[in-house]
Design an enzyme around this catalytic site. Structure first.
Site, PDB file in Angstrom:
ATOM      1  N   ILE A 132       0.905  -1.152   0.000  1.00 34.90           N
ATOM      2  CA  ILE A 132       0.000   0.000   0.000  1.00 34.90           C
ATOM      3  C   ILE A 132       0.947   1.206   0.000  1.00 34.90           C
ATOM      4  O   ILE A 132       1.872   1.264   0.800  1.00 34.90           O
ATOM      5  CB  ILE A 132      -0.959  -0.043   1.215  1.00 34.90           C
ATOM      6  CG1 ILE A 132      -1.748   1.255   1.407  1.00 34.90           C
ATOM      7  CG2 ILE A 132      -0.257  -0.386   2.495  1.00 34.90           C
ATOM      8  CD1 ILE A 132      -2.823   1.147   2.518  1.00 34.90           C
ATOM      9  N   SER A 133       0.780   2.129  -0.929  1.00 37.86           N
ATOM     10  CA  SER A 133       1.724   3.235  -1.095  1.00 37.86           C
ATOM     11  C   SER A 133       1.777   4.120   0.152  1.00 37.86           C
ATOM     12  O   SER A 133       0.823   4.164   0.938  1.00 37.86           O
ATOM     13  CB  SER A 133       1.314   4.102  -2.282  1.00 37.86           C
ATOM     14  OG  SER A 133       1.140   3.318  -3.436  1.00 37.86           O
ATOM     15  N   ALA A 134       2.861   4.862   0.304  1.00 38.47           N
ATOM     16  CA  ALA A 134       2.991   5.818   1.416  1.00 38.47           C
ATOM     17  C   ALA A 134       1.933   6.920   1.245  1.00 38.47           C
ATOM     18  O   ALA A 134       1.639   7.334   0.117  1.00 38.47           O
ATOM     19  CB  ALA A 134       4.382   6.439   1.410  1.00 38.47           C
TER      20      ALA A 134
END
Ligand code: SAH
Length: 218
Positions: free
Chosen positions: A59-61
């Protein structure tokens, strides 16, 4: 739960300049990121870092997600296609931005992750997001054309079918570059059937987009 942590993350992202648009900030306030993170990593939900979600994916930052969403002018009632559902978190934010009159379809190639994303969306009140299992590099012709397309995995170039499925006047955001490095977040605006304006919006690092018009499966 986690309201204070979420407020603090939003405050930091605003101070650092990643968040500035009122509607994007409101979406970040609404969506419970911890509901999209695997149970054992929940305490890191509001740190500004990517988190593993299994199957080698992340899950992206939050700061990266802020860059993506701020660059695409998502508006109420738009029809949006996301490639790379993962946890479903980004899809939930998009759902907030386009509101009840909008429509979002999101495609995930790993069946288990599509299931994970679908379940996370449903339990957090975003059951209206349609999650499809398949190769998103081919787009989704049945529901095209799209006002907005977001790709959340990196390809060597923008898959041609996605440009075809974009409305004239529509925008597509994608990381373009090499495996895990030398990647740039780009925003492509379709000005006419054969006219695309591409803008570069800074460096980024995403997992590979694997499919017919992306990287070959290893
Ligand atoms: N938007 C996600 C982050 C996803 S990471 C979130 O908010 O959590 C990128 C995702 O793209 C991974 O889950 C990966 O499996 C998926 N992916 C890679 N290639 C794909 C393809 N061709 N079609 C659909 N999904 C793909």
């Amino acid at each position: 739960m986690y309201e204070k942590e979420r407020e603090e993350l939003i405050e930091r992202l605003t101070r650092w300049g990643y968040l500035s648009k009122r509607d994007v900030i409101n979406a970040f306030k609404k969506v419970p990121r911890h509901e999209f993170v695997p149970q054992n990593l929940r305490r890191y939900s509001y740190a500004d870092q990517p988190l593993p979600i299994g199957h080698g994916q992340t899950i992206s930052a939050p700061s990266m997600i802020a860059i993506m969403l701020e660059s695409l002018d998502l508006k109420p009632a738009q029809k949006v296609l996301e490639i790379g559902t993962g946890s479903g978190y980004n899809a939930a934010l998009i759902a907030e931005l386009i509101g009840r009159d909008g429509q979002i379809f999101t495609i995930e190639r790993v069946a288990e992750l599509a299931e994970f994303g679908r379940a996370n969306l449903k339990k957090s009140g975003y059951g209206g997001v349609k999650v499809i299992t398949g190769d998103g590099t081919c787009g989704y012709t049945r529901e095209a054309p799209w006002d907005r397309i977001l790709i959340t995995a990196c390809a060597p170039e923008i898959p041609q079918p996605l440009i075809s499925q974009l409305k004239v006047g529509g925008k597509l955001g994608a990381p373009v570059g090499r495996h895990y490095m030398a990647q740039t977040w780009i925003v492509a605006e379709k000005l006419g059937e054969k006219k695309i304006n591409v803008q570069e919006r800074g460096g980024c690092s995403f997992v590979p987009l694997v499919g017919k018009y992306g990287w070959k499966e290893e």
